[in-house]
Design a protein around this motif. Structure first.
Motif, PDB file in Angstrom:
ATOM      1  N   GLY A 100       0.808  -1.207   0.000  1.00  0.00           N
ATOM      2  CA  GLY A 100       0.000   0.000   0.000  1.00  0.00           C
ATOM      3  C   GLY A 100       0.839   1.254   0.000  1.00  0.00           C
ATOM      4  N   ALA A 101       0.146   2.393  -0.010  1.00  0.00           N
ATOM      5  CA  ALA A 101       0.787   3.703   0.070  1.00  0.00           C
ATOM      6  C   ALA A 101      -0.013   4.559   1.043  1.00  0.00           C
ATOM      7  N   ILE A 102       0.693   5.431   1.754  1.00  0.00           N
ATOM      8  CA  ILE A 102       0.084   6.215   2.826  1.00  0.00           C
ATOM      9  C   ILE A 102       0.613   7.639   2.782  1.00  0.00           C
ATOM     10  N   ALA A 103      -0.269   8.599   3.050  1.00  0.00           N
ATOM     11  CA  ALA A 103       0.128   9.979   3.318  1.00  0.00           C
ATOM     12  C   ALA A 103      -0.387  10.343   4.700  1.00  0.00           C
ATOM     13  N   THR A 104       0.488  10.824   5.564  1.00  0.00           N
ATOM     14  CA  THR A 104       0.087  11.269   6.899  1.00  0.00           C
ATOM     15  C   THR A 104       0.545  12.708   7.070  1.00  0.00           C
ATOM     16  N   GLN A 105      -0.396  13.631   7.283  1.00  0.00           N
ATOM     17  CA  GLN A 105      -0.077  15.051   7.239  1.00  0.00           C
ATOM     18  C   GLN A 105      -0.910  15.840   8.242  1.00  0.00           C
ATOM     19  N   SER A 106      -1.022  17.152   8.042  1.00  0.00           N
ATOM     20  CA  SER A 106      -1.555  18.107   9.007  1.00  0.00           C
ATOM     21  C   SER A 106      -0.621  18.083  10.217  1.00  0.00           C
ATOM     22  N   ALA A 131      -9.126   2.870  10.220  1.00  0.00           N
ATOM     23  CA  ALA A 131     -10.096   2.980  11.315  1.00  0.00           C
ATOM     24  C   ALA A 131      -9.490   2.521  12.637  1.00  0.00           C
ATOM     25  N   ALA A 132      -8.721   1.446  12.616  1.00  0.00           N
ATOM     26  CA  ALA A 132      -8.126   0.930  13.849  1.00  0.00           C
ATOM     27  C   ALA A 132      -7.118   1.923  14.426  1.00  0.00           C
ATOM     28  N   LEU A 133      -6.309   2.542  13.565  1.00  0.00           N
ATOM     29  CA  LEU A 133      -5.305   3.483  14.057  1.00  0.00           C
ATOM     30  C   LEU A 133      -5.948   4.773  14.565  1.00  0.00           C
ATOM     31  N   LEU A 134      -7.001   5.215  13.899  1.00  0.00           N
ATOM     32  CA  LEU A 134      -7.700   6.410  14.374  1.00  0.00           C
ATOM     33  C   LEU A 134      -8.323   6.169  15.745  1.00  0.00           C
ATOM     34  N   ALA A 135      -8.830   4.970  15.949  1.00  0.00           N
ATOM     35  CA  ALA A 135      -9.453   4.654  17.236  1.00  0.00           C
ATOM     36  C   ALA A 135      -8.444   4.714  18.377  1.00  0.00           C
ATOM     37  N   GLU A 136      -7.162   4.507  18.086  1.00  0.00           N
ATOM     38  CA  GLU A 136      -6.120   4.533  19.102  1.00  0.00           C
ATOM     39  C   GLU A 136      -5.553   5.930  19.333  1.00  0.00           C
ATOM     40  N   ASP A 137      -5.903   6.871  18.493  1.00  0.00           N
ATOM     41  CA  ASP A 137      -5.258   8.187  18.483  1.00  0.00           C
ATOM     42  C   ASP A 137      -6.157   9.236  19.141  1.00  0.00           C
ATOM     43  N   ALA A 138      -5.761   9.699  20.310  1.00  0.00           N
ATOM     44  CA  ALA A 138      -6.552  10.718  21.012  1.00  0.00           C
ATOM     45  C   ALA A 138      -6.517  12.062  20.299  1.00  0.00           C
ATOM     46  N   LYS A 139      -5.568  12.246  19.374  1.00  0.00           N
ATOM     47  CA  LYS A 139      -5.441  13.522  18.668  1.00  0.00           C
ATOM     48  C   LYS A 139      -5.835  13.402  17.197  1.00  0.00           C
ATOM     49  N   ARG A 140      -6.752  12.496  16.927  1.00  0.00           N
ATOM     50  CA  ARG A 140      -7.165  12.270  15.547  1.00  0.00           C
ATOM     51  C   ARG A 140      -7.803  13.497  14.897  1.00  0.00           C
ATOM     52  N   ASP A 141      -8.332  14.415  15.719  1.00  0.00           N
ATOM     53  CA  ASP A 141      -8.983  15.586  15.146  1.00  0.00           C
ATOM     54  C   ASP A 141      -8.012  16.522  14.440  1.00  0.00           C
ATOM     55  N   VAL A 142      -6.715  16.420  14.739  1.00  0.00           N
ATOM     56  CA  VAL A 142      -5.745  17.276  14.045  1.00  0.00           C
ATOM     57  C   VAL A 142      -4.976  16.501  12.966  1.00  0.00           C
ATOM     58  N   ARG A 143      -5.357  15.260  12.721  1.00  0.00           N
ATOM     59  CA  ARG A 143      -4.675  14.456  11.707  1.00  0.00           C
ATOM     60  C   ARG A 143      -5.399  14.540  10.367  1.00  0.00           C
ATOM     61  N   ASN A 162      -8.550  20.256  11.660  1.00  0.00           N
ATOM     62  CA  ASN A 162      -7.620  20.661  10.619  1.00  0.00           C
ATOM     63  C   ASN A 162      -7.852  22.130  10.266  1.00  0.00           C
ATOM     64  N   ILE A 163      -6.777  22.800   9.875  1.00  0.00           N
ATOM     65  CA  ILE A 163      -6.875  24.219   9.540  1.00  0.00           C
ATOM     66  C   ILE A 163      -7.506  24.371   8.159  1.00  0.00           C
ATOM     67  N   ALA A 164      -8.505  25.228   8.065  1.00  0.00           N
ATOM     68  CA  ALA A 164      -9.217  25.451   6.810  1.00  0.00           C
ATOM     69  C   ALA A 164      -8.283  26.143   5.790  1.00  0.00           C
ATOM     70  N   PHE A 165      -8.582  25.936   4.531  1.00  0.00           N
ATOM     71  CA  PHE A 165      -9.580  25.018   3.989  1.00  0.00           C
ATOM     72  C   PHE A 165      -8.994  23.612   3.984  1.00  0.00           C
ATOM     73  N   MET A 180      -5.129  23.569   5.147  1.00  0.00           N
ATOM     74  CA  MET A 180      -4.544  24.907   5.128  1.00  0.00           C
ATOM     75  C   MET A 180      -4.403  25.431   3.697  1.00  0.00           C
ATOM     76  N   MET A 181      -5.424  25.179   2.896  1.00  0.00           N
ATOM     77  CA  MET A 181      -5.399  25.614   1.509  1.00  0.00           C
ATOM     78  C   MET A 181      -5.883  27.058   1.366  1.00  0.00           C
ATOM     79  N   ALA A 182      -5.521  27.672   0.257  1.00  0.00           N
ATOM     80  CA  ALA A 182      -5.915  29.053   0.013  1.00  0.00           C
ATOM     81  C   ALA A 182      -7.412  29.186  -0.197  1.00  0.00           C
ATOM     82  N   ASN A 183      -8.059  28.108  -0.679  1.00  0.00           N
ATOM     83  CA  ASN A 183      -9.493  28.161  -0.951  1.00  0.00           C
ATOM     84  C   ASN A 183     -10.042  26.736  -0.983  1.00  0.00           C
ATOM     85  N   ASP A 184     -11.341  26.624  -1.219  1.00  0.00           N
ATOM     86  CA  ASP A 184     -11.983  25.305  -1.234  1.00  0.00           C
ATOM     87  C   ASP A 184     -12.022  24.679  -2.619  1.00  0.00           C
TER      88      ASP A 184
END
Length: 367
Positions: A100-106, A131-143, A162-165, A180-184
């Motif tokens: 597989g391939a993964i991007a992890t950011q924010s 889903a399993a990794l998100l369930a373990e992450d108390a800071k998932r709202d910023v991921r 996450n910072i808008a947009f 954190m994009m300039a627009n939507d």
């Protein structure tokens, strides 16, 4: 005044009649304290947070846009990213052949890359692994995270903090995501670009990044980019399974620079294919690949020189001589190198000696 004089004489008399009392020894110096830097001088984020009394969990605010995808024809797996953050490819891009391939950011947590690949390697689908990794992450709202597995199943998450947009879109075998994009308009532009792009997986990933930037990109601008592509089916030799691994750590136009490096990699891909053809005794195939490399990078002496050497070693010295003549005339250092390539490249045999001597006839006469 008289009383002061008497007191002064008494002091003098006492000093003459008895030896002076030695001064007390100075106190022993305190052991030096361990050097510490003030919080604003600490470079490690975890140290800064610890100094402030906060949890020492590092935060990596690699706000950015990226794509993960599986090529439906070849099965190759890739991830590409651009950000206004130094060396974004160091933590955002993850991939494993056939897995597989993964991007992890924010506020990126690199453990999503390692643990996500581990789970998918064990047979867990991309949606279930994420889903399993998100369930373990108390800071998932910023991921912000995206997975694609070896079967083309995709999953993505954009945390509410996450910072808008910020947002993502998942399609057939791919996911595009940005924060954190300039627009939507950035994410829709990425979706349209990937679905409408042609060429191989690398070219489509690059087109997706370019479309994101053209639509506005990161609100702060741009600084770095990266692309990682691996084979869809792993071979017996893992070192042969990475197809593209390019990083632009700091540049004014990182996507353009990533495109330049990708073109240069194509040149060296032809060089490697030409070398393999020489090893098989396929001189015609070697000429085809070396010719393609030289045509794509006509000013790159390195490519022209080793193309000529390989043709000479394969027995076609006459075809290589005009190339050597041009190279030797442009830069005499390649003449000296030619004298040194035995036995590493040209066999140290009478036949090899003859090849070297014939190559050196292309050198201009000394002045």
């Amino acid at each position: 005044m008289r009383r002061l004089a008497v007191v002064a004489l008494a002091v003098v008399a006492c000093s003459k009649s008895s030896p002076p009392t030695p001064p007390p020894p100075p106190p022993a110096p305190a052991p030096p304290a361990a050097p510490t830097a003030p919080p604003n001088c600490l470079r490690d984020v975890g140290q800064i947070q610890a100094a402030r009394g906060a949890p020492a969990e590092p935060k990596r605010p690699t706000h950015t846009f990226s794509i993960v995808a599986r090529d439906p024809v070849t099965g190759d797996l890739g991830v590409a990213v651009q950000s206004h953050w130094f060396a974004v490819g160091a933590g955002v891009t993850w991939a494993e052949p056939g897995v597989g391939a993964i991007a992890t950011q924010s506020f990126a947590e690199p453990a999503y890359g390692r643990k996500g690949l581990e789970r998918m390697r064990a047979g867990t689908s991309a949606p279930d692994a994420l889903a399993a990794l998100l369930a373990e992450d108390a800071k998932r709202d910023v991921r912000q995270v995206a997975f694609v597995d070896g079967k083309g199943q995709v999953a993505a998450h954009t945390g509410a903090a996450n910072i808008a947009f910020a947002g993502h879109h998942t399609g057939a075998g791919y996911s595009v995501q940005a924060n954190m994009m300039a627009n939507d308009r950035v994410v829709p532009a990425m979706q349209a670009a990937y679905e409408g792009a042609t060429g191989d997986l690398a070219e489509r990933l690059l087109a997706t990044l370019a479309a994101a930037q053209a639509a506005g990109g990161d609100v702060r601008g741009c600084q770095s980019a990266a692309m990682l592509i691996v084979k869809g089916t792993p071979s017996a030799e893992p070192s042969h399974d990475t197809l593209v691994d390019l990083r632009v750590d700091d540049a004014a136009d990182p996507i353009a620079e990533l495109g330049r490096l990708l073109k240069l990699q194509r040149v060296y891909d032809h060089m490697n294919a030409g070398d393999a053809a020489v090893e098989r005794g396929d001189v015609a195939g070697a000429k085809q690949h070396y010719g393609a490399a030289a045509a794509a990078a006509p000013t790159l002496t390195e490519v022209r020189y080793w193309s000529a050497v390989s043709l000479a070693v394969a027995g076609d010295v006459d075809a290589a001589l005009p190339m050597f003549t041009t190279i030797f005339t442009e830069d005499s250092r390649w003449i000296e190198l030619t004298r040194r390539i035995q036995p590493a490249v040209v066999p140290a045999t009478p036949e090899g000696d003859a090849v070297i001597q014939k190559i050196l006839t292309a050198a201009p006469a000394p002045r």
